[in-house]
Write an enzyme that holds these catalytic residues in place. Structure first.
Site: not given
Ligand code: UD1
Length: 343
Positions: A127, A152, A156
Site C-alpha cells: 500500500s 494495519y 505492510k
Molecule cells: C486508507 C488507508 C490506507 C489504506 C487504504 C485502503 C488511512 C490513513 N489510510 O487510505 O492505509 O491502504 O485506505 O483503501 O486510513 N474520507 C472522508 N469521509 C469518509 C471516508 C474518507 O472524508 O467517510 C476522506 C479521507 O479523509 C481521505 C479520502 O476520503 O481524504 C480517502 O479516504 P480513504 O478512502 O479512507 O482512503 P485513504 O485514507 O487514502
C-alpha cells in the site's frame, strides 16, 4: 498446460478482480481464503463472468500445518499472489495484535510453505501507506518509506522488510511488492465489487452507501488542508486496472525479467482528486445530490498522496486506463445491483 497460480485472499475485493484477469489470461487459479471478510458466493460470480470456477480452499493461513499441506497439494504452482490480510485502518488501531498476528503470520507461513515446495515467485499486496507523509510529490518508488500511522499500515511496511531480508537470503526467490494507491470501482459486469464489513472506512463505499440510503450522510474529514479546495487529495485507481497490473507483474517474474530479487512498483493513475472532486463527480454522473457535511480532520490522514507511474510503465509495461467517471459509475452500479439482489 496452464500455469497454476495460488491466490491468497482471492475472494476479497482486489483478489477477486485479479482472479478474473488471471483466468482471462489463461492461468489456472487456486484460491486460498478463510472468508473472514468475503463470501464464497464470489466463486460463482467469477464463474459467471469467466466461465471458469476456480479451485477453492477454505483455509486460515495462520494455521501453519494446514498451510504446508495445501502447498504440498499445489506444489506444481509457479507463483503466489498474496492478498490475504485484514485491512481496516481504524480497527487495527483498536486491535493492533490481531492485525500483526493475522497479517504477519499468514505472510510467514505462506513464504515458508511455498519455499519448502519449490514455488519461487511471489507478488505482495502492499500500500502507498508505506510512504507515510511524503515530502516529495508525486511519490516515486525512491521516496523513503516511513512508519505508517496505523498498525494495519505498519504490517505492510514490516512485510516489505521481511521480503527484503528473505529475498537476500534465498537466491531462488523472486518477489514484487505492489504499492496500491486508492483502489475503487467494480467489475463492469456488476457481479463483483467491494463488500465492506459493517460501516465502511473508505470514501467510495461510504458515498455509494449514503446514496443508497444505508448511511444517513457522508462526513467529509476536514476542509482545511493545503489543497485547492481544502480537502485531501488521493490517487484513485480503478480496481480492474489494478487487477491487470498483477498479471503484468506475474509475467515479469515468470519470464525472469527482474533486475532485483525484490522490486517495488507504485500502482496509481498519477492523477490526484480531492474528496470534493469525487463527491462532485458522483453527483454529476448519478444526477443526484449526496447528503454530506464537512467535519473535523480524521487522525492519520495526509493532505496529498499521488503516484509517479513511470516505473510501472517502463518495467511492467502497464498503465492505468480508466477515468474517475468510470470508477464512480461502476461502484454505483455494483452497489445498486448488490443491494437489489440481497434485499
Ligand atoms: C486508507 C488507508 C490506507 C489504506 C487504504 C485502503 C488511512 C490513513 N489510510 O487510505 O492505509 O491502504 O485506505 O483503501 O486510513 N474520507 C472522508 N469521509 C469518509 C471516508 C474518507 O472524508 O467517510 C476522506 C479521507 O479523509 C481521505 C479520502 O476520503 O481524504 C480517502 O479516504 P480513504 O478512502 O479512507 O482512503 P485513504 O485514507 O487514502
Amino acid at each position: 498446460m496452464k500455469t497454476k497460480i495460488i491466490v491468497t485472499g482471492g475472494c476479497g475485493y482486489i483478489g477477486s478482480h485479479t482472479v478474473i484477469e488471471l483466468i482471462e489470461n489463461h492461468f489456472d487459479v487456486v484460491i486460498i481464503d478463510d472468508l473472514s471478510n468475503s463470501t464464497e458466493k464470489t466463486l460463482q460470480r467469477i464463474q459467471k463472468i469467466t466461465g471458469v470456477l476456480p479451485t477453492f480452499v477454505n483455509l486460515d493461513l495462520k494455521d501453519e500445518n494446514a498451510t504446508h499441506t495445501i502447498f504440498e497439494t499445489h506444489k506444481d504452482a509457479l507463483g503466489v499472489i498474496h492478498f490475504a490480510a485484514h485491512k481496516a485502518v481504524g480497527e487495527s488501531v483498536q486491535k493492533p495484535l490481531r492485525y500483526y498476528k493475522n497479517n504477519l503470520y499468514s505472510l510467514l507461513n505462506t513464504l515458508e510453505a511455498q519455499s519448502e515446495h519449490g514455488i519461487t515467485n511471489f507478488i505482495f499486496s502492499s500500500s502507498a501507506t508505506v510512504y507515510g507523509t511524503p515530502d516529495v510529490l508525486p511519490i516515486t518508488e525512491k521516496n523513503e518509506t516511513q512508519r505508517p500511522f496505523s498498525p494495519y499500515g505498519n504490517t505492510k511496511k514490516i512485510a516489505e522488510e521481511i521480503l527484503d531480508d528473505y529475498s537476500k537470503s534465498n537466491k531462488e526467490f523472486s518477489a514484487i511488492s505492489l504499492r496500491y494507491f486508492n483502489p475503487i470501482g467494480a467489475h463492469e459486469s456488476g457481479e463483483i465489487g467491494e463488500l465492506p464489513n459493517g460501516i465502511p472506512n473508505n470514501l467510495m463505499p461510504y458515498i455509494t452507501q449514503t446514496a443508497a440510503g444505508i448511511r444517513e450522510k457522508l462526513l467529509v474529514f476536514g476542509n482545511d488542508y493545503p489543497t485547492k479546495d481544502g480537502t485531501p487529495i488521493r490517487d484513485y485507481i480503478h480496481v480492474v486496472d489494478l487487477a491487470k497490473a498483477h498479471v503484468f507483474a506475474l509475467n515479469r517474474l515468470l519470464h525472469k525479467e527482474q533486475e532485483k530479487s525484490l522490486e517495488f512498483f507504485n500502482l496509481g493513475t498519477g492523477v490526484g482528486y480531492s474528496v470534493l472532486d469525487v463527491i462532485n463527480s458522483f453527483e454529476e454522473v448519478t444526477n443526484s445530490k449526496l447528503n454530506y457535511e464537512i467535519t473535523g480532520r480524521r487522525e492519520g490522514d495526509v493532505a496529498q498522496l499521488y503516484a509517479a507511474t513511470d516505473l510501472a510503465k517502463e518495467k511492467l509495461g502497464w498503465t492505468a486506463k480508466k477515468e474517475l467517471n468510470e470508477m464512480i459509475i461502476s461502484s454505483w452500479t455494483w452497489e445498486q445491483k448488490y443491494r437489489n439482489e440481497t434485499n
